[in-house]
Motif scaffolding. Structure first.
Motif, PDB file in Angstrom:
ATOM      1  N   ASP A   1       3.011  -9.829   4.906  1.00 30.07           N
ATOM      2  CA  ASP A   1       2.558 -10.060   3.539  1.00 30.07           C
ATOM      3  C   ASP A   1       1.914  -8.800   2.965  1.00 30.07           C
ATOM      4  OD1 ASP A   1       2.326 -11.968   1.419  1.00 30.07           O
ATOM      5  OD2 ASP A   1       0.156 -11.859   1.721  1.00 30.07           O
TER       6      ASP A   1
ATOM      7  N   THR B   1       3.173  -6.441  -0.396  1.00 33.99           N
ATOM      8  CA  THR B   1       2.486  -5.979  -1.611  1.00 33.99           C
ATOM      9  C   THR B   1       2.572  -4.467  -1.735  1.00 33.99           C
ATOM     10  OG1 THR B   1       0.472  -6.134  -0.317  1.00 33.99           O
ATOM     11  CG2 THR B   1       0.831  -7.823  -1.960  1.00 33.99           C
TER      12      THR B   1
ATOM     13  N   VAL C   1       7.230 -13.124  -1.264  1.00 35.99           N
ATOM     14  CA  VAL C   1       8.599 -13.476  -0.918  1.00 35.99           C
ATOM     15  C   VAL C   1       8.910 -13.094   0.525  1.00 35.99           C
ATOM     16  CG1 VAL C   1      11.024 -12.996  -1.425  1.00 35.99           C
ATOM     17  CG2 VAL C   1       9.406 -13.358  -3.281  1.00 35.99           C
TER      18      VAL C   1
ATOM     19  N   PRO D   1       5.955  -4.637  -4.656  1.00 37.22           N
ATOM     20  CA  PRO D   1       4.899  -5.306  -5.435  1.00 37.22           C
ATOM     21  C   PRO D   1       5.436  -6.236  -6.506  1.00 37.22           C
ATOM     22  CG  PRO D   1       5.031  -2.983  -5.997  1.00 37.22           C
ATOM     23  CD  PRO D   1       5.942  -3.186  -4.835  1.00 37.22           C
ATOM     24  N   ALA D   2       6.728  -6.090  -6.874  1.00 38.85           N
ATOM     25  CA  ALA D   2       7.257  -6.938  -7.945  1.00 38.85           C
ATOM     26  C   ALA D   2       7.571  -8.344  -7.445  1.00 38.85           C
ATOM     27  CB  ALA D   2       8.503  -6.298  -8.551  1.00 38.85           C
ATOM     28  N   TYR D   3       7.613  -8.521  -6.133  1.00 40.82           N
ATOM     29  CA  TYR D   3       7.944  -9.851  -5.608  1.00 40.82           C
ATOM     30  C   TYR D   3       6.897 -10.324  -4.607  1.00 40.82           C
ATOM     31  CZ  TYR D   3      12.396  -8.768  -7.704  1.00 40.82           C
ATOM     32  OH  TYR D   3      13.364  -8.425  -8.601  1.00 40.82           O
ATOM     33  N   PRO D   4       5.679 -10.582  -5.059  1.00 41.83           N
ATOM     34  CA  PRO D   4       4.636 -10.973  -4.111  1.00 41.83           C
ATOM     35  C   PRO D   4       4.963 -12.295  -3.432  1.00 41.83           C
ATOM     36  CG  PRO D   4       3.900 -11.291  -6.361  1.00 41.83           C
ATOM     37  CD  PRO D   4       5.207 -10.594  -6.441  1.00 41.83           C
TER      38      PRO D   4
END
Lengths: 414, 334, 287
Positions: free
Chosen positions: C251, C255, C264, C259-262
């Motif tokens: 996780d 980030t 996932v 960072p655009a897909y936190p």
């Protein structure tokens, strides 16, 4: 439900309207005017649904105490949308099947998008309570529905504008939002409002791309550390409910208050301060849809405020209370003036009427039925002198009409 | 006796459903239509669980694939070929299920499969909520109910209760198809595998292939149910395939009885009936639903269908008893 | 660098929740849907005890322990009246039963504590940060990390070293045989289930200053805890510990790199893990 005859004759415009149309009065007398309220009363949205229910019930009580509509009582029929479009549709069809033609519905956009296509067949007139999504007055515009809510360009464009005026010294802004696509409208609007106003004043401002945090997440520290590293002195946060509070809690260790000169929250208003008490950030701006203390010369606002304190013992009602109260008021007033339940008569009445509500004069733009009320912003924060640990420092109001986006009913904006 | 009584009950229930719009409130009709679709969806899940012994926790994802395929196609203006669109959505679901099955079935079963499918469905939901082309979180609203033509006859499904009756027919066909699969040679072989996988393999059954086919069929029917649902609700959102959707068939099946073919359907209608009759008790929905579920699980661990069979068996009280109990005890772990 | 420390924090927070979940699986072979709800009840109970501003770390820990006891007792009630009755039916009935218990719990939390958000502050002592080698680390993160490690060590000792663990292991491996050997099986199971529920309550109390209390609190952690338990190998406490750390790090990297897909990467990572090690990294374990 007490009927006060004197009060009724003295104040009810409804009574006058009805006298002008004796035939209709007779037809409706004795029979209650039923308004269907569909909102979220289970699952994660229940908090807001409960506010909407409280506000609506306060409205019904006040209106009935003042004599009802054309001598008939108002009856609120409440249903849960179960947090899903099909739940909302089931409730809507059940109530229309029982002959209800007046509706107030709110919280989530998708649930409204589910019922909007059904209005015509059932000859329904609807007020969309507190809804902010652009689609409702643009691509999904329905002439029978009115949005008594604040569109994102309006309240957050205004927000950006206000910040540019109040803090001309800040030349760099950071933003942080939950990873929910719909919230992108909010950060865009804020950024546009900020830029437009600064450029008008001949200055320049840099707005960084928003840092995203997981929705419903447990830990925001990575992103907090990122945003502090950005070096911007202004910060705009767009998180909702529990996420927002967890975020401010976790940010406290990083002394977020000291790292930023100006802290702005999108719309969580007092939910943050009520939960965090003496650990509320030192100073935080927030938009709100209704703040009684900012509407000092509005008697309706005061009465609703008092009724809510009596009901819940809470001095700081959520803005949904005022908005849902005014939604019911809008419907009741239109029925009184039009003397009919038919959308053909009600819609033009709502378009032209401006009843006095808790939010002020309730007025919708004729082209797309968007609400253009006043915008209220509050700044609150930690205050050791106050018993609850926080207090409100200042409020600012802007005329919403100036920030309302272009009307493009039936098609997408831009 | 058991058969005839249950059969009569079934015919009666079917007739009541078809005639529903003639007398019932339109909200009830909408709920009945929804229940039929999720009932078929639950049936498809039980085809996998009750017959092949595989529990998927991501069936909502396949439902969502069917619904989105249909919604996108209808939005794209392919209204004329409604039947073709249903077939296409069904195929889409089947293909995805096949792909997942090929990768996952050999490696993991039981709870691992459950969690894997759950994660995949969540990934799909998150992805759909990010794609602007399909409306992100707000989904695709205003889905039209198209015309439906067979040969020369054309029915406008957008009018009145036409789509409801269309749903009745479509669901009946899907139920019949499921019945045929479950009770034919294929279904019997699946049961053998579930009861004793080693013995089945020893007897020369390609157990992996049978399970894969069952996984694919189940996924295809789930997607088909989703495809039928999109024009019914007239809106699809990413939440159409959320965790609640994936647990729906599990609840319905266990409530109704996994050992009975009709169990999931019974469970679905029972659940809807409970929800509808408690709709005015807002605020304590969770307690009501939870308590009823708990009560059913504790009192009738074989589901409503199991309890019904046991009741009939006791009433008829003939030596047939052993048949009824063996049916009732089937969900017990062998 | 901060990302890694924070990943560890997230991981330990998840482990605190997952510990009870994997334990109850080891004994009863059920995936307890209600675990998140009991975690939430623990948090609410502790917040009622400690108020919105705990006076010291000790007060917080004491509240967490009391919450653990309360939830442990609730767990024994659930075991006695629900789980035990359907122990011999198909495991999926256990699933639906725990799902039903979850709904009831959430419903009662709403009735008792209401819907408004509640918040508890970190007590003095762990409400600021410390500099470690020029790296700013919130001291609450250190508190969570050490709590996680302590809980793990105690649990590991109880299961693998102490006689209680041997007894429970015996019951979990072969209840019938254990009974023959004179072990009081129902009492043993009761104690173990009570213990694992108590762990949920303890986690709720310890993580209190980290989260906001709302009736949806259970959901925030439930899925993450499920994933941890599955990746670690069901019923395997050591596996869950490692899996939780891995999850936190994944996780954290998420980030940093995407960072655009936190959020996932956790799912993707889990799917990958399941396909590579279908039985969990340390294998399934009956304790």
């Amino acid at each position: 439900m007490r009927l006060n005859r004197r009060h009724f004759l003295a104040t009810s415009a409804a009574g006058l309207g009805a006298l002008a149309m004796p035939g209709i009065l007779r037809a409706q007398q004795g029979e209650a005017v039923r308004i269907g309220l569909i909102t979220t009363l289970s699952g994660p949205g229940q908090l807001y649904g409960n506010y909407i229910k409280d506000g609506s019930e306060i409205a019904v009580e006040r209106l009935n105490a003042a004599g009802g509509v054309n001598g008939a009582k108002i009856e609120l029929v409440v249903r849960d949308d179960k947090n899903s479009p099909e739940g909302a549709v089931t409730a809507f069809r059940e109530l229309t099947g029982n002959g209800i033609k007046l509706f107030a519905q709110g919280t989530f956009t998708a649930n409204l998008l589910g019922t909007l296509p059904l209005l015509e067949d059932a000859d329904v007139t609807m007020v969309m309570v507190g809804a902010s999504a652009l689609a409702l007055t643009h691509e999904a515009y329905n002439p029978r529905a009115f949005r008594l809510g604040f569109s994102s360009p309006m309240c957050f464009g205004g927000y950006g504008n206000l910040m540019a005026q109040k803090h001309p010294e800040i030349e760099k802004w950071a933003m942080l939002r939950s990873d929910v696509t719909a919230l992108a409208d909010i950060t865009n609007a804020f950024s546009n409002g900020l830029k437009a106003e600064t450029e008008k004043a001949g200055r320049k401002v840099e707005v960084l791309d928003p840092v995203l945090v997981p929705y419903g997440g447990a830990d925001f520290r990575n992103q907090i550390s990122n945003i502090i590293g950005s070096g911007a002195p202004g910060l705009f946060n767009v998180l909702q409910g529990a996420d927002a509070i967890s975020y401010y809690k976790q940010a406290r260790t990083f002394s977020l208050d000291e790292k930023f000169k100006v802290l702005c929250d999108s719309a969580n208003e007092f939910a943050i301060a009520k939960a965090m008490g003496a650990n509320t950030p030192a100073s935080l701006w927030s938009w709100t849809g209704w703040y009684p203390a900012a509407n000092k010369d509005n008697a309706v606002s005061d009465e609703v405020h008092k009724a809510y304190i009596k009901l819940r013992g809470d001095e700081y009602p959520n803005w949904y209370i005022g908005v849902s109260h005014d939604s019911i008021l809008t419907i009741a007033n239109a029925v009184a003036k039009a003397g009919s339940l038919d959308a053909a008569k009600l819609v033009p009445t709502i378009e032209t009427e401006t009843p006095q509500g808790a939010l002020g004069k309730i007025h919708f733009r004729k082209e797309d039925h968007a609400f253009a009320g006043d915008l209220t912003y509050i700044r609150f924060g930690r205050d050791d002198k106050n018993a609850n640990g926080w207090s409100v420092f200042e409020t600012a109001q802007l005329p919403g009409a100036e920030f309302l986006e272009r009307a493009t009913p039936g098609s997408k904006l831009n | 006796m058991n058969r005839t009584l249950s059969g009569l009950l079934l015919i009666f229930a079917g007739a009541a459903l078809v005639l529903l719009p003639l007398w019932a409130n339109s909200g009830l009709v909408f709920l009945a239509g929804t229940t039929m679709v999720v009932g078929v969806f639950a049936l498809s899940w039980n085809l996998l669980f009750g017959y092949a012994g595989l529990a998927s926790f991501g069936s909502g994802g396949l439902f969502s694939i069917g619904a989105y395929t249909m919604a996108v196609m209808l939005r794209g203006g392919f209204e004329g070929q409604f039947l073709l669109l249903i077939a296409l959505s069904t195929l889409a679901g089947g293909a995805v299920a096949l792909a997942i099955g090929i990768v996952a079935l050999r490696r993991s079963t039981g709870i691992f499969l459950a969690i894997l499918t759950l994660a995949l469905a969540e990934l799909l939901r998150i992805t759909l909520a990010k794609i602007h082309w399909v409306g992100a979180e707000d989904g695709i609203p205003n889905i039209v109910r198209p015309n439906f033509s067979i040969g020369l006859a054309t029915v406008d499904l957008g009018r009145g209760n036409h789509y409801y009756w269309f749903l009745c027919i479509a669901c009946a066909l899907l139920v019949a198809l499921s019945w045929w699969i479950a009770h034919g040679r294929f279904g019997r072989t699946l049961r053998t595998i579930r009861l004793d996988i080693e013995r089945a393999a020893f007897m020369g059954v390609d157990t992996h292939r049978y399970r894969l086919v069952a996984f694919t069929i189940s996924g295809a029917i789930a997607a088909c149910a989703g495809a039928l649902f999109a024009p019914w609700a007239q809106i699809v959102t990413p939440d159409i395939g959320n965790m609640m959707r994936s647990t729906q068939p599990i609840l319905f099946t266990l409530l109704g009885g996994a050992s009975s073919f009709w169990g999931p359907m019974i469970g679905a209608f029972l659940f809807s009936a409970i929800e509808f009759s408690t709709r005015t008790l807002v605020g304590i929905q969770e307690i009501i639903t939870g308590s009823i579920l708990l009560g059913v699980v504790l009192l009738f661990p074989t589901g409503v269908a199991g309890a019904w069979n046991a009741l009939i068996a006791r009433l008829t009280a003939r030596p047939r008893r052993d048949e009824a109990t063996s049916a009732a005890l089937q969900p017990v772990k062998e | 660098m901060f990302t890694l420390v924070n990943g560890l924090t997230t991981g330990m927070a998840v482990f605190l929740v997952a510990a009870g979940l994997t334990l109850v699986f080891g004994i009863m072979r059920i995936l307890n849907f209600a675990h998140g709800a009991f975690f939430m009840i623990g948090a609410y109970v502790a917040s009622t005890l400690v108020g919105s501003a705990p006076r010291s770390v000790l007060a917080l820990v004491a509240a967490a322990v009391v919450a653990a006891l309360v939830v442990g007792v609730l767990g024994i009630v659930v075991q006695r009246f629900v789980l035990r009755r359907i122990q011999h039916v198909d495991e999926h009935y256990m699933l639906i039963a725990t799902f039903a218990v979850m709904l009831v719990c959430v419903g009662f939390v709403k009735l008792i504590w209401g819907l408004e958000f509640l918040s508890v502050d970190p007590p003095p002592g762990i409400d600021t940060g410390v500099e470690i080698f020029s790296l700013f680390v919130p001291s609450f993160s250190l508190f969570i990390i050490s709590s996680g490690v302590v809980v793990f060590l105690v649990l590991d000792f109880v299961i693998h070293r102490a006689w209680t663990g041997k007894m429970i292991t015996a019951i979990a491996r072969d209840g019938w045989m254990a009974e023959l050997l004179g072990i009081n099986v129902p009492a043993g199971i009761m104690a173990a289930v009570g213990g694992s529920f108590a762990l949920a309550g303890l986690a709720g109390g310890l993580l209190l200053p980290n989260q906001t209390l709302s009736p949806a609190l259970g959901d925030t952690f439930l899925l993450l805890a499920f994933i941890t338990v599955v990746i670690g190998g069901l019923g395997n406490v050591r596996g869950a510990f490692i899996a939780a750390i891995l999850l936190g790090l994944i996780d954290g990297l998420n980030t940093m790199l995407l960072p655009a897909y936190p959020g996932v990467a956790v799912y993707v990572g889990m799917v990958a893990f399941l396909l590579l090690w279908p039985n969990g990294i340390l294998g399934e374990s009956r304790l």
